[in-house]
Write an enzyme that holds these catalytic residues in place. Structure first.
Site, mmCIF file in Angstrom:
data_model
loop_
_atom_site.group_PDB
_atom_site.id
_atom_site.type_symbol
_atom_site.label_atom_id
_atom_site.label_comp_id
_atom_site.label_asym_id
_atom_site.label_seq_id
_atom_site.Cartn_x
_atom_site.Cartn_y
_atom_site.Cartn_z
ATOM 1 N N ARG A 54 0.841 -1.217 0.000
ATOM 2 C CA ARG A 54 0.000 0.000 0.000
ATOM 3 C C ARG A 54 0.869 1.258 0.000
ATOM 4 N NH1 ARG A 54 -2.325 -3.493 -1.274
ATOM 5 N NH2 ARG A 54 -4.124 -4.525 -0.391
ATOM 6 N N SER A 72 -10.596 -0.526 3.943
ATOM 7 C CA SER A 72 -9.835 -0.857 5.155
ATOM 8 C C SER A 72 -9.211 0.405 5.738
ATOM 9 C CB SER A 72 -8.714 -1.847 4.830
ATOM 10 O OG SER A 72 -9.274 -3.069 4.436
ATOM 11 N N GLU A 130 -4.323 3.127 6.559
ATOM 12 C CA GLU A 130 -4.262 2.940 5.106
ATOM 13 C C GLU A 130 -5.008 4.099 4.433
ATOM 14 O OE1 GLU A 130 -5.053 -1.060 3.703
ATOM 15 O OE2 GLU A 130 -5.987 -0.276 1.885
HETATM 16 C C1 LIG Z 1 -15.889 -0.771 -0.281
HETATM 17 C C2 LIG Z 1 -14.428 -0.510 -0.515
HETATM 18 C C3 LIG Z 1 -13.581 -1.564 -0.789
HETATM 19 C C4 LIG Z 1 -12.213 -1.345 -0.997
HETATM 20 N N1 LIG Z 1 -11.405 -2.410 -1.257
HETATM 21 C C5 LIG Z 1 -10.085 -2.205 -1.445
HETATM 22 C C6 LIG Z 1 -9.211 -3.311 -1.711
HETATM 23 O O1 LIG Z 1 -9.621 -4.457 -1.798
HETATM 24 N N2 LIG Z 1 -7.887 -3.053 -1.877
HETATM 25 C C7 LIG Z 1 -7.376 -1.779 -1.803
HETATM 26 O O2 LIG Z 1 -6.160 -1.607 -1.967
HETATM 27 N N3 LIG Z 1 -8.178 -0.721 -1.554
HETATM 28 C C8 LIG Z 1 -9.513 -0.899 -1.380
HETATM 29 N N4 LIG Z 1 -10.330 0.171 -1.127
HETATM 30 C C9 LIG Z 1 -9.753 1.523 -1.007
HETATM 31 C C10 LIG Z 1 -9.761 2.343 -2.318
HETATM 32 O O3 LIG Z 1 -10.825 1.960 -3.152
HETATM 33 C C11 LIG Z 1 -8.457 2.211 -3.093
HETATM 34 O O4 LIG Z 1 -7.379 2.613 -2.290
HETATM 35 C C12 LIG Z 1 -8.488 3.029 -4.392
HETATM 36 O O5 LIG Z 1 -7.425 2.609 -5.205
HETATM 37 C C13 LIG Z 1 -8.397 4.539 -4.168
HETATM 38 O O6 LIG Z 1 -8.584 5.191 -5.419
HETATM 39 P P1 LIG Z 1 -9.352 6.584 -5.525
HETATM 40 O O7 LIG Z 1 -9.339 6.998 -6.940
HETATM 41 O O8 LIG Z 1 -10.690 6.503 -4.889
HETATM 42 O O9 LIG Z 1 -8.394 7.526 -4.676
HETATM 43 P P2 LIG Z 1 -8.799 8.733 -3.717
HETATM 44 O O10 LIG Z 1 -9.434 8.187 -2.483
HETATM 45 O O11 LIG Z 1 -9.546 9.768 -4.456
HETATM 46 O O12 LIG Z 1 -7.359 9.299 -3.360
HETATM 47 C C14 LIG Z 1 -6.447 8.538 -2.607
HETATM 48 C C15 LIG Z 1 -5.088 9.243 -2.647
HETATM 49 O O13 LIG Z 1 -4.585 9.174 -3.972
HETATM 50 C C16 LIG Z 1 -4.174 10.459 -4.391
HETATM 51 N N5 LIG Z 1 -4.359 10.566 -5.834
HETATM 52 C C17 LIG Z 1 -5.467 10.271 -6.542
HETATM 53 N N6 LIG Z 1 -5.269 10.520 -7.842
HETATM 54 C C18 LIG Z 1 -4.005 10.993 -7.957
HETATM 55 C C19 LIG Z 1 -3.219 11.436 -9.061
HETATM 56 N N7 LIG Z 1 -3.684 11.467 -10.312
HETATM 57 N N8 LIG Z 1 -1.942 11.837 -8.811
HETATM 58 C C20 LIG Z 1 -1.443 11.829 -7.541
HETATM 59 N N9 LIG Z 1 -2.155 11.437 -6.469
HETATM 60 C C21 LIG Z 1 -3.423 11.016 -6.677
HETATM 61 C C22 LIG Z 1 -5.084 11.417 -3.642
HETATM 62 O O14 LIG Z 1 -4.531 12.724 -3.596
HETATM 63 C C23 LIG Z 1 -5.174 10.733 -2.291
HETATM 64 O O15 LIG Z 1 -4.089 11.090 -1.471
HETATM 65 C C24 LIG Z 1 -11.702 -0.028 -0.926
HETATM 66 C C25 LIG Z 1 -12.574 1.048 -0.666
HETATM 67 C C26 LIG Z 1 -13.922 0.813 -0.461
HETATM 68 C C27 LIG Z 1 -14.830 1.977 -0.189
#
Ligand SMILES: Cc1cc2nc3c(=O)[nH]c(=O)nc-3n(C[C@H](O)[C@H](O)[C@H](O)COP(=O)(O)OP(=O)(O)OC[C@H]3O[C@@H](n4cnc5c(N)ncnc54)[C@H](O)[C@@H]3O)c2cc1C
Length: 262
Positions: free
Chosen positions: A142, A188, A258
């Protein structure tokens, strides 16, 4: 010149809870949806020029946004991760958010993570204002170079070509349906510790179901905090603090978040 004129399409006082899977968060002073990487660079450049702090928001699925919101520019950008599930990322089926957000946190599931599939990442360096191609993203559990160096903004991601197994996709989606809460969350809350599922530690610390306001440690999965309706970021933060304290006291283990904070 006024910010609104320099960045056409920018909106003011936008409620961020509507852009997070947690459904929590105050207002952004400015909010801009960047549909292209050129738009993203433009928004960053304008914010820098006006010395306005900025934050890149993907799908908002790994994020706890402050109740006070953000006194800068939030730029929403990214391509849904779901578009890549059929291209060799069957393990990622059901992970919400964008591919850029997934690279940022090296998202993973079922023993695989972004580090296994990323070929290269196109990056905008906000310090030098140059575009570079990264082949080594220093991925860890992560973790990636993007978590450490906030000046590196992900513009696009190339993945290794691969095929997905539809049976596996269905199995993964079924697993999530059974194990994960349906209520709004950010996934998580804590990273697992040396292969020990943190959910078990939290459960054994007696915290499953614990509530602060409308935030609750999920009864279905103890490493999820869910929003029962009107949870505030401050409620979630209290639960996080309590969990860290209890797990440290009972097991001597220091938990690391996380989820990301804004
Ligand atoms: C129901 C549920 C299940 C999930 N299951 C998993 C799982 O199985 N495994 C897992 O790893 N995660 C899981 N997650 C967490 C999450 O979905 C992941 O971490 C996902 O990859 C985050 O992507 P996001 O676009 O929503 O990022 P965001 O939440 O919008 O941003 C996260 C971080 O990334 C940065 N960021 C985003 N885009 C950019 C960019 N273009 N350049 C630089 N920085 C950037 C943001 O500034 C922020 O700091 C889950 C979440 C939920 C709600």
């Amino acid at each position: 010149m006024r910010f609104e004129k320099l960045l056409l399409g920018v909106k003011k006082n936008i409620l961020l809870k509507n852009y997070t899977t947690f459904r929590i968060g105050g207002r952004a002073k400015y909010f801009f949806v960047a549909k292209t990487k050129e738009n993203l660079i433009k928004a960053i450049t304008v914010a820098k020029k006006l010395r306005l702090p900025f934050f890149i928001l993907g799908g908002g699925s790994n994020l706890l946004v402050s109740d006070k919101g953000y006194k800068g520019l939030v730029i929403k950008f990214g391509r849904p991760l779901s578009l890549y599930v059929s291209k060799g990322l069957d393990w990622a089926a059901g992970i919400p958010g964008t591919i850029e957000g997934a690279v940022y946190g090296n998202a993973g599931a079922f023993g695989k993570s972004m580090k296994d599939v990323v070929k290269s990442v196109e990056v905008f360096d906000t310090k030098t204002e140059k575009i570079e191609i990264f082949k080594d993203c220093q991925f860890g559990y992560r973790d990636s170079i993007f978590k450490k160096k906030k000046n590196l903004i992900i513009l696009s991601v190339k993945i290794k070509s691969g095929k997905s197994d539809w049976k596996k996709i269905k199995e993964h989606l079924d697993y999530r349906k059974q194990r994960h809460p349906k209520l709004p969350s950010a996934g998580s809350v804590f990273k697992n510790v040396e292969e020990t599922p943190v959910a078990i530690l939290i459960h054994q610390a007696g915290l499953t179901g614990k509530k602060v306001g409308d935030a609750q440690i999920s009864e279905k999965h103890s490493n999820f905090i869910v929003n029962l309706g009107n949870a505030k970021a401050k409620d979630v933060l209290k639960l996080i603090k309590l969990t860290k304290k209890s797990v440290k006291k009972k097991f001597g283990i220091v938990l690391e978040e996380e989820i990301q904070f804004l």
